[in-house]
Design a protein around this motif. Sequence first.
Motif, mmCIF file in Angstrom:
data_model
loop_
_atom_site.group_PDB
_atom_site.id
_atom_site.type_symbol
_atom_site.label_atom_id
_atom_site.label_comp_id
_atom_site.label_asym_id
_atom_site.label_seq_id
_atom_site.Cartn_x
_atom_site.Cartn_y
_atom_site.Cartn_z
ATOM 1 N N ALA A 169 -3.732 -0.724 -8.401
ATOM 2 C CA ALA A 169 -5.166 -1.302 -8.920
ATOM 3 C C ALA A 169 -5.750 -1.912 -7.377
ATOM 4 O O ALA A 169 -5.350 -1.426 -6.346
ATOM 5 C CB ALA A 169 -5.094 -2.546 -9.850
ATOM 6 N N ASP A 170 -6.466 -2.842 -7.708
ATOM 7 C CA ASP A 170 -7.133 -3.522 -6.492
ATOM 8 C C ASP A 170 -7.485 -4.951 -6.740
ATOM 9 O O ASP A 170 -7.860 -5.340 -7.823
ATOM 10 C CB ASP A 170 -8.538 -2.767 -5.778
ATOM 11 N N ARG A 173 -3.470 6.812 1.045
ATOM 12 C CA ARG A 173 -4.062 7.866 1.585
ATOM 13 C C ARG A 173 -2.980 8.624 2.411
ATOM 14 O O ARG A 173 -3.319 9.734 2.874
ATOM 15 C CB ARG A 173 -5.144 7.740 2.191
ATOM 16 N N PHE A 179 -11.993 6.353 -5.803
ATOM 17 C CA PHE A 179 -11.014 5.252 -5.923
ATOM 18 C C PHE A 179 -11.007 4.378 -7.166
ATOM 19 O O PHE A 179 -9.887 4.102 -7.861
ATOM 20 C CB PHE A 179 -11.087 4.329 -4.693
ATOM 21 N N TYR A 235 -1.012 11.502 -3.187
ATOM 22 C CA TYR A 235 -2.111 10.204 -3.585
ATOM 23 C C TYR A 235 -3.652 10.962 -3.386
ATOM 24 O O TYR A 235 -4.162 10.794 -4.237
ATOM 25 C CB TYR A 235 -1.918 9.173 -2.754
ATOM 26 N N TYR A 243 -14.806 -11.913 -0.496
ATOM 27 C CA TYR A 243 -15.559 -10.727 -0.660
ATOM 28 C C TYR A 243 -16.702 -10.934 -1.421
ATOM 29 O O TYR A 243 -17.964 -10.301 -1.603
ATOM 30 C CB TYR A 243 -14.455 -9.609 -1.213
ATOM 31 N N ARG A 249 0.822 -1.308 -0.013
ATOM 32 C CA ARG A 249 -0.090 0.042 0.123
ATOM 33 C C ARG A 249 0.981 1.257 0.084
ATOM 34 O O ARG A 249 0.334 2.104 0.480
ATOM 35 C CB ARG A 249 -0.896 0.076 1.151
ATOM 36 N N GLN A 250 2.207 1.233 -0.383
ATOM 37 C CA GLN A 250 2.837 2.285 -0.735
ATOM 38 C C GLN A 250 2.319 3.417 -1.373
ATOM 39 O O GLN A 250 2.648 4.723 -0.984
ATOM 40 C CB GLN A 250 4.342 2.152 -1.125
ATOM 41 N N ALA A 251 1.584 3.179 -2.329
ATOM 42 C CA ALA A 251 0.603 4.466 -2.845
ATOM 43 C C ALA A 251 -0.778 4.373 -2.016
ATOM 44 O O ALA A 251 -1.400 3.484 -2.032
ATOM 45 C CB ALA A 251 0.253 4.044 -4.413
ATOM 46 N N ILE A 284 4.348 -1.168 -7.106
ATOM 47 C CA ILE A 284 3.593 -2.186 -7.428
ATOM 48 C C ILE A 284 2.434 -1.486 -7.960
ATOM 49 O O ILE A 284 2.014 -0.411 -7.694
ATOM 50 C CB ILE A 284 2.920 -2.813 -6.115
ATOM 51 N N ARG A 335 -6.249 11.141 -6.358
ATOM 52 C CA ARG A 335 -7.407 10.597 -6.442
ATOM 53 C C ARG A 335 -8.738 11.470 -6.346
ATOM 54 O O ARG A 335 -9.877 11.233 -6.800
ATOM 55 C CB ARG A 335 -7.903 9.785 -4.844
ATOM 56 N N SER A 359 -5.162 -12.486 1.755
ATOM 57 C CA SER A 359 -5.198 -11.850 3.363
ATOM 58 C C SER A 359 -5.866 -12.563 4.050
ATOM 59 O O SER A 359 -5.625 -12.443 5.296
ATOM 60 C CB SER A 359 -5.801 -10.340 2.922
ATOM 61 N N HIS A 419 1.768 -5.937 6.853
ATOM 62 C CA HIS A 419 0.716 -5.798 6.123
ATOM 63 C C HIS A 419 0.805 -4.209 5.659
ATOM 64 O O HIS A 419 1.758 -3.651 5.416
ATOM 65 C CB HIS A 419 -0.397 -5.777 7.268
HETATM 66 C C1 CP3 Z 1 -8.101 -7.051 0.876
HETATM 67 C C2 CP3 Z 1 -7.451 -6.270 -0.205
HETATM 68 C C3 CP3 Z 1 -8.068 -5.178 -0.958
HETATM 69 N N1 CP3 Z 1 -7.136 -4.970 -1.754
HETATM 70 C C4 CP3 Z 1 -6.044 -5.361 -1.570
HETATM 71 C C5 CP3 Z 1 -6.121 -6.440 -0.855
HETATM 72 C C6 CP3 Z 1 -5.021 -7.398 -0.098
HETATM 73 C C7 CP3 Z 1 -4.063 -6.697 0.814
HETATM 74 C C8 CP3 Z 1 -4.514 -6.384 2.080
HETATM 75 O O1 CP3 Z 1 -4.919 -7.384 2.739
HETATM 76 O O2 CP3 Z 1 -4.371 -5.205 2.442
HETATM 77 C C9 CP3 Z 1 -4.674 -4.914 -2.208
HETATM 78 C C10 CP3 Z 1 -4.401 -3.755 -2.922
HETATM 79 N N2 CP3 Z 1 -5.273 -2.690 -2.609
HETATM 80 C C11 CP3 Z 1 -4.529 -1.493 -3.269
HETATM 81 C C12 CP3 Z 1 -3.376 -1.995 -3.803
HETATM 82 C C13 CP3 Z 1 -2.510 -0.932 -4.724
HETATM 83 C C14 CP3 Z 1 -0.945 -1.061 -4.634
HETATM 84 C C15 CP3 Z 1 -0.287 -0.844 -3.299
HETATM 85 O O3 CP3 Z 1 0.124 0.421 -3.089
HETATM 86 O O4 CP3 Z 1 -0.061 -1.771 -2.390
HETATM 87 C C16 CP3 Z 1 -3.183 -3.366 -3.513
HETATM 88 C C17 CP3 Z 1 -2.182 -4.343 -3.607
HETATM 89 C C18 CP3 Z 1 -4.981 -0.196 -3.406
HETATM 90 C C19 CP3 Z 1 -6.034 0.202 -2.639
HETATM 91 N N3 CP3 Z 1 -7.217 -0.429 -2.177
HETATM 92 C C20 CP3 Z 1 -8.093 0.541 -1.332
HETATM 93 C C21 CP3 Z 1 -7.292 1.649 -1.294
HETATM 94 C C22 CP3 Z 1 -7.932 2.903 -0.335
HETATM 95 C C23 CP3 Z 1 -8.661 3.385 -1.233
HETATM 96 C C24 CP3 Z 1 -8.882 5.065 -0.974
HETATM 97 O O5 CP3 Z 1 -8.137 5.695 -1.680
HETATM 98 O O6 CP3 Z 1 -9.880 5.603 -0.323
HETATM 99 C C25 CP3 Z 1 -6.213 1.452 -1.721
HETATM 100 C C26 CP3 Z 1 -4.918 2.507 -2.012
HETATM 101 C C27 CP3 Z 1 -9.456 -0.069 -0.995
HETATM 102 C C28 CP3 Z 1 -9.662 -1.348 -0.294
HETATM 103 N N4 CP3 Z 1 -9.305 -2.384 -1.107
HETATM 104 C C29 CP3 Z 1 -9.751 -3.565 -0.481
HETATM 105 C C30 CP3 Z 1 -10.051 -2.953 0.873
HETATM 106 C C31 CP3 Z 1 -10.824 -3.772 1.870
HETATM 107 C C32 CP3 Z 1 -10.305 -1.733 0.832
HETATM 108 C C33 CP3 Z 1 -10.755 -0.916 1.887
HETATM 109 C C34 CP3 Z 1 -9.770 -0.621 3.094
HETATM 110 C C35 CP3 Z 1 -9.098 0.577 2.791
HETATM 111 O O7 CP3 Z 1 -9.710 1.512 2.518
HETATM 112 O O8 CP3 Z 1 -7.906 0.496 3.240
HETATM 113 C C36 CP3 Z 1 -9.515 -4.937 -0.881
#
Ligand code: CP3
Length: 342
Positions: free
Chosen positions: A73-74, A28, A43, A33, A151, A24-26, A70, A37, A206, A322
């Motif tokens: 995407a999601d 909020r 998102f 970022y 999910y 999640r290096q990219a 990385i 966004r 996860s 994580h």
């Molecule tokens: C379970 C899961 C998801 N997404 C992901 C997982 C597996 C890893 C983990 O366990 O954290 C993986 C993920 N999600 C995102 C990335 C991008 C690359 C990175 O920088 O790592 C990656 C690799 C962007 C994101 N995916 C999400 C954000 C935040 C969205 C925003 O900008 O509001 C980002 C940057 C949203 C997201 N996406 C998901 C959830 C549950 C949420 C909401 C929780 C949250 O807000 O943190 C599903």
Amino acid sequence: MPNKLLLRALAGETLPTPPIWLMRQAGRYLPEYRATRAQAGDFLSLCYNPELAAEVTLQPIRRFGFDAAILFADILLVPQALGLDLWFVTGEGPRLSTVTGPDDLARLRGPDDIHDRLAPVYETVRRLTESLPREVALIGFAGAPWTVATYMIAGRGTPDQGPAHALKSTDRATFDALMERITLATIEYLSAQVEAGAECVKLFDSWAGSLEGDDFETYAVAPAARIVAALKARHPGLPVIAFPRGADSRYVGLHERIGAECMAIDNGVSARWAAEHVQPGGCVQGNLAPTHMVTGGAALVEETRAIVEAFSRGPHVFNLGHGITPDADPDNVHRLIEAVRG
Ligand SMILES: Cc1c2[nH]c(c1CCC(=O)O)Cc1[nH]c(c(CCC(=O)O)c1C)Cc1[nH]c(c(CCC(=O)O)c1C)Cc1[nH]c(c(C)c1CCC(=O)O)C2
């Protein structure tokens, strides 16, 4: 031998300083970022906008000089490409239409029919291959089938993955067919990312930790092994990082059983234990607790050095256990990198 540090570590080389990137290096915690966004609107619009998705992928590379980027995407884009509705509720997280029986399953698209919707993601990868610094490796990714299924079945994140466990025990045929569909779609999705230029891929499982007994083997290890084997058949030499979060003592022997070069370790196990029991199988990635990125201070530096030292006798990629959280302080990321690189 590859010359990018991340790829060298994945190839099994013990380096004097481990490469570093953060899950999640990219995100909020970075003001740039949040600005991009806002420019995208939300998102998901950001995920499907190749220009802006590439931009947010590059932001932490510019700011911190990480060794790997990385793809932005999601994991939930795959369920959406398979035909589910997907939206994000601010402050709460993802919502999806659900798969709870054979009728829902019948409405899903086939694994080969996902590419039109996911084409913008592949375009993001292509753009990144042109704009990343030469020494930075590009990681593609997808969710592992069990985590994605949790999910798709619940329609949201759940603390104990209860709905998915329930479907698994009450309607095994639907559950297994869903797992199969996700597995095949994931092979196609990751393969397309590699064709677009991803140099390695990571599978995020996860919620693997909630699979008990034989279920861990059947629904975490076996699908991951199948995806890895299919990808390597199509893309010989492709390095893979597997992240069966919460595997705990079951991390032992997983490199071989999944066929992955690297195991991402969460912070549920100690680095010392993982160095002794998991690292003999191959490269390990991890495993600083993400809370250190919020709290900083001497503990951050001490714990980081202890992890680097624990893993120093084998191939290691430094990362958190994580994802970095929105309340993290970017200055702590600078301190972390300094502690790793010395
Ligand atoms: C379970 C899961 C998801 N997404 C992901 C997982 C597996 C890893 C983990 O366990 O954290 C993986 C993920 N999600 C995102 C990335 C991008 C690359 C990175 O920088 O790592 C990656 C690799 C962007 C994101 N995916 C999400 C954000 C935040 C969205 C925003 O900008 O509001 C980002 C940057 C949203 C997201 N996406 C998901 C959830 C549950 C949420 C909401 C929780 C949250 O807000 O943190 C599903």
